[in-house]
Structures are given as structure tokens and as C-alpha cells.
Design an enzyme around this catalytic site. Structure first.
Site, mmCIF file in Angstrom:
data_model
loop_
_atom_site.group_PDB
_atom_site.id
_atom_site.type_symbol
_atom_site.label_atom_id
_atom_site.label_comp_id
_atom_site.label_asym_id
_atom_site.label_seq_id
_atom_site.Cartn_x
_atom_site.Cartn_y
_atom_site.Cartn_z
ATOM 1 N N LYS A 67 0.879 -1.176 0.000
ATOM 2 C CA LYS A 67 0.000 0.000 0.000
ATOM 3 C C LYS A 67 0.908 1.214 0.000
ATOM 4 O O LYS A 67 1.808 1.330 0.821
ATOM 5 C CB LYS A 67 -0.914 0.030 1.220
ATOM 6 C CG LYS A 67 -1.788 1.289 1.210
ATOM 7 C CD LYS A 67 -2.910 1.239 2.221
ATOM 8 C CE LYS A 67 -2.483 1.687 3.585
ATOM 9 N NZ LYS A 67 -3.636 1.901 4.494
ATOM 10 N N ARG A 110 -10.455 -1.993 6.749
ATOM 11 C CA ARG A 110 -9.529 -2.977 7.326
ATOM 12 C C ARG A 110 -9.163 -2.593 8.748
ATOM 13 O O ARG A 110 -8.877 -3.440 9.590
ATOM 14 C CB ARG A 110 -8.323 -3.222 6.428
ATOM 15 C CG ARG A 110 -7.348 -2.065 6.193
ATOM 16 C CD ARG A 110 -6.424 -1.866 7.365
ATOM 17 N NE ARG A 110 -5.101 -1.428 7.005
ATOM 18 C CZ ARG A 110 -4.371 -0.627 7.760
ATOM 19 N NH1 ARG A 110 -4.864 -0.087 8.865
ATOM 20 N NH2 ARG A 110 -3.137 -0.332 7.416
ATOM 21 N N HIS A 137 -12.969 10.633 11.077
ATOM 22 C CA HIS A 137 -13.372 9.860 9.904
ATOM 23 C C HIS A 137 -13.501 8.360 10.206
ATOM 24 O O HIS A 137 -14.468 7.703 9.819
ATOM 25 C CB HIS A 137 -12.348 10.098 8.793
ATOM 26 C CG HIS A 137 -12.592 9.331 7.554
ATOM 27 N ND1 HIS A 137 -13.664 9.579 6.734
ATOM 28 C CD2 HIS A 137 -11.928 8.282 7.002
ATOM 29 C CE1 HIS A 137 -13.643 8.732 5.717
ATOM 30 N NE2 HIS A 137 -12.599 7.934 5.856
ATOM 31 N N GLN A 138 -12.508 7.806 10.918
ATOM 32 C CA GLN A 138 -12.494 6.347 11.155
ATOM 33 C C GLN A 138 -13.589 5.891 12.128
ATOM 34 O O GLN A 138 -13.965 4.722 12.141
ATOM 35 C CB GLN A 138 -11.144 5.915 11.752
ATOM 36 C CG GLN A 138 -9.926 6.293 10.946
ATOM 37 C CD GLN A 138 -9.818 5.548 9.637
ATOM 38 O OE1 GLN A 138 -10.297 4.417 9.509
ATOM 39 N NE2 GLN A 138 -9.219 6.168 8.655
ATOM 40 N N SER A 199 -6.062 11.022 17.056
ATOM 41 C CA SER A 199 -4.675 11.321 16.693
ATOM 42 C C SER A 199 -3.946 11.980 17.867
ATOM 43 O O SER A 199 -3.088 12.823 17.671
ATOM 44 C CB SER A 199 -4.639 12.205 15.444
ATOM 45 O OG SER A 199 -5.586 13.250 15.558
ATOM 46 N N GLY A 220 -5.819 4.268 17.418
ATOM 47 C CA GLY A 220 -5.333 5.536 16.859
ATOM 48 C C GLY A 220 -3.825 5.647 16.806
ATOM 49 O O GLY A 220 -3.284 6.360 15.964
ATOM 50 N N THR A 221 -3.128 4.956 17.708
ATOM 51 C CA THR A 221 -1.676 5.131 17.805
ATOM 52 C C THR A 221 -0.961 4.259 16.776
ATOM 53 O O THR A 221 -0.863 3.049 16.947
ATOM 54 C CB THR A 221 -1.206 4.799 19.239
ATOM 55 O OG1 THR A 221 -1.852 5.712 20.129
ATOM 56 C CG2 THR A 221 0.296 4.969 19.372
ATOM 57 N N LYS A 226 2.598 9.074 19.361
ATOM 58 C CA LYS A 226 1.150 9.126 19.625
ATOM 59 C C LYS A 226 0.818 8.279 20.857
ATOM 60 O O LYS A 226 1.514 7.285 21.142
ATOM 61 C CB LYS A 226 0.358 8.589 18.424
ATOM 62 C CG LYS A 226 0.227 9.570 17.269
ATOM 63 C CD LYS A 226 -0.746 9.005 16.238
ATOM 64 C CE LYS A 226 -0.810 9.856 15.001
ATOM 65 N NZ LYS A 226 -1.572 9.200 13.930
ATOM 66 N N GLY A 292 -3.898 -1.977 18.073
ATOM 67 C CA GLY A 292 -4.054 -2.133 16.622
ATOM 68 C C GLY A 292 -3.214 -1.105 15.883
ATOM 69 O O GLY A 292 -3.588 0.052 15.764
#
Ligand code: NAD
Length: 321
Positions: A67, A110, A137-138, A199, A220-221, A226, A292
Site C-alpha cells: 500500500k 480494514r 473519519h475512522q 490522533s 489511533g496510535t 502518539k 491495533g
């Protein structure tokens, strides 16, 4: 070679299909059948952009590729998404290009699938309250994927920018669930499952705010520096991740590891739980935390599924290379 344009992705791949693809590739990673290559991410010194590659090979699913993409902060002003990504797949037998697939929606699907996999394998079966930290957004994708795993009766949420909470309220309404905006004390006290998708560079949730039995999916991290939760929480929780190498360097665990609160050996890959080679949750009181970090193999897995679906649906564009 096949092209699957971004505009087709939403008609092709569902959250359910994304879940299956991501669960299968996490299992393959833990068996040693699939591995990610080192990630490249660079500030290119132009348009304030961050650009890079995530790549890997899944020998079980026969997905080889990368990607490519990153973050262009000026895009919103041009009516474009700031995060841009495209997946390139190659034939693992010949190295020939196989497909170019729009990667923006796939990234959200994903990422949501990864936390949903963790909820399926790690949260208490009787989880009723879903807590959302983050309303960007997520977050909507995260909520939609999470509610497929447990019979949640209610969603509660907190966001650093309260004006964005309407996204959570609207998504909960779309899913037929009541939504309540709460402070972080109430969120920790009530939620059985918590998804963090911000974020933030500072811990949002304190260790003391999290009750026994909670499952957290910290999504998020994904970059050095982060942080979404207290490092001490990772010492109290049983920690799982998509990939240990990323968890300890760019994931939520980076801070607890740097402080010496936990070590690499305290973190379990979720794929091992899926494969039944490592225990998942072992008691109702245990706190489980899924770090994640987002691996390239997730992108290849959902892109490969999208290619198959595009061919079946007759919307794949074939080009000669
Ligand atoms: P977004 O820009 O749409 O939303 C950002 C969110 O973070 C909002 O809820 C915002 O209020 C919150 N936020 C911003 N500054 C904050 C601060 N200082 N403290 C607390 N909260 C703050 O972003 P998004 O697309 O929803 O992505 C959210 C995060 O998820 C990003 O960090 C992104 O890099 C990460 N991400 C991770 C993966 C993965 O695989 N793990 C995949 C995609 C995105």
C-alpha cells in the site's frame, strides 16, 4: 492487470468480507505464513506531505504487494481526502503486476475489521455498552464493525473536539442504538468495550478510569509519539496486538515498553488467539487491550478480496502492461 477504482470499492466489499479477510491474515501471520516488510514513511519536503509504503507477503492467501500513500494536509481545501492510499498487488509466482486498487475506503474497512476481530476474540460475550473515544473519519467505520460482534444496547462517546460528536450520534442512530455523550469517568465506568481512535499525542484515558473486565481496542496510535491511554493501563491489562514489532515501536505499547512497565514478551499476537495457540481472555475480570497498529498485510488482504469481487461483478478494468 486489473484496476479497481476507488469509486467501486463501496459497492464491492462489505464490513463482513473485510472482517473475514483481516481475521484470516492475522491467523496467517501468527502461523508464520505471512509477514510484513519494514515500513517506509517519510516527510517528502513538499506540500507538507507524509508519504510511504506498507508491504508484505501472505503465502497462505497468496497476496504480495504494497500500500502506497500518506497524508496531504492541504487536500481538504481541494475537496480531496487528506489521507490518500493505493494498493498494488503482484502475482507471487511471476512478479507481474496483478492489480491496482483504490485504498482509501479499504483503509477504513480494514482498520475497523481489526478492532472487530479483537472484540470477537477478547471481549466479554455479555458486553452491552460500547464506548467510543474519537469522532473523526475512522470512528463511524469502527462503530459499524464493532456492533456486529456483540449485542450492544447502547453507545457512549467522548471526543476532544465536542463539536464532532454528532458523527457518533448519527452513526449510532443509523445502527438503531441510543447514544449518549459522556465524560471520561462515566465512559470508563460504564463501557464494556472501548475503542480509541484519535490522533492524540497524550494519554486520554487514565488507568484508574477503566473498570475490571473491559476490553479496549486502541486503534489511533500508529506513529512514534502518539498515545491514547495511560502506560500504566498496559501493565494492568493483558496486551494483544496485530504485530509485536510495530506495537513496541509505533503502537500504544511503545510508551509502556519505554518505561519498562511491560516487555515484548508480555504482548501476544491476536493471530495466536485466533489459531488457539495462545489464550485470549481467561476471566471476566481481566482487562484486555488490543494495540491495533495497522499492518500492510491487512491492506493486501482486503484489496485481494476486492479484486475477486470486482472480477465477479464485472467492474474490474483490464489493462495490458
Ligand atoms: P480524523 O482527523 O478524522 O480525526 C481525528 C480524531 O482525533 C478526532 O476525533 C479528533 O477530535 C481527535 N483528536 C485530534 N487531536 C486530538 C488531541 N490532541 N487529543 C485527543 N483527541 C484528538 O482522523 P481519523 O481518520 O479518524 O484517524 C484517527 C487516528 O487513527 C489517526 O491517528 C490515524 O493515524 C489513526 N489510524 C490508525 C489506523 C490503524 O490501522 N491503526 C488506520 C487508520 C488511521
Amino acid at each position: 492487470m486489473i484496476i479497481v477504482p476507488e469509486r467501486e470499492i463501496g459497492n464491492l466489499i462489505t464490513p463482513e468480507a473485510s472482517f473475514e479477510a483481516v481475521e484470516a491474515v492475522f491467523a496467517a501471520m501468527a502461523r508464520g505464513d505471512a509477514y510484513n516488510f519494514p515500513v517506509i514513511r517519510e516527510a517528502i519536503g513538499y506540500a507538507d506531505a507524509l508519504y510511504g509504503f506498507k508491504s508484505g507477503f501472505d503465502k497462505a492467501g497468496l497476496s504480495l504487494g504494497l500500500k502506497s500513500g500518506g497524508y496531504w494536509p492541504g487536500n481538504a481545501a481541494k475537496g480531496l481526502t487528506n489521507h490518500q492510499s493505493t494498493v498494488f498487488l503482484f502475482d507471487p509466482d511471476t512478479g507481474q503486476p496483478k492489480a491496482i486498487v483504490g485504498g482509501n475506503l479499504l483503509t477504513a474497512l480494514r482498520t475497523a475489521a481489526a478492532s472487530a476481530v479483537s472484540i470477537k476474540h477478547l471481549s466479554r460475550k455479555n458486553s452491552k455498552v460500547l464506548g467510543m473515544v474519537g469522532a473523526g473519519h475512522q470512528s463511524a467505520f469502527q462503530m459499524r464493525a464493532a456492533v456486529m460482534q456483540r449485542d450492544f444496547e447502547k453507545v457512549i462517546g467522548w471526543n476532544f473536539h465536542p463539536e464532532m460528536l454528532s458523527r457518533l450520534a448519527d452513526t449510532a442512530a443509523e445502527l438503531g442504538l441510543p447514544f449518549e455523550a459522556v465524560d471520561l469517568d462515566q465512559l470508563g465506568a460504564e463501557a464494556d468495550v472501548i475503542i480509541t481512535i484519535t490522533s492524540s499525542f497524550d494519554p486520554i484515558l487514565k488507568d484508574t478510569q477503566i473498570k475490571a473486565g473491559t476490553h479496549l481496542a486502541c486503534m489511533g496510535t500508529d506513529t512514534k509519539g502518539k498515545q491514547e491511554v495511560d502506560a500504566a493501563l498496559l501493565a494492568r491489562a493483558t496486551v494483544f496486538t496485530d504485530e509485536i514489532a510495530q506495537s513496541i515501536t509505533i503502537g500504544e505499547a511503545q510508551h509502556a515498553v519505554a518505561k519498562g512497565l511491560i516487555g515484548e514478551g508480555d504482548i501476544t499476537e491476536i493471530g495466536a488467539v485466533i489459531n488457539n495457540t495462545a489464550p485470549g481472555r481467561t476471566s471476566d475480570a481481566q482487562i484486555t487491550l488490543f494495540d491495533g497498529t495497522g499492518v500492510g498485510l491487512q491492506d493486501l488482504a482486503v484489496a485481494s478480496a476486492a479484486v475477486e469481487l470486482a472480477v465477479k461483478a464485472g467492474v474490474a478494468i483490464e489493462v495490458d502492461m
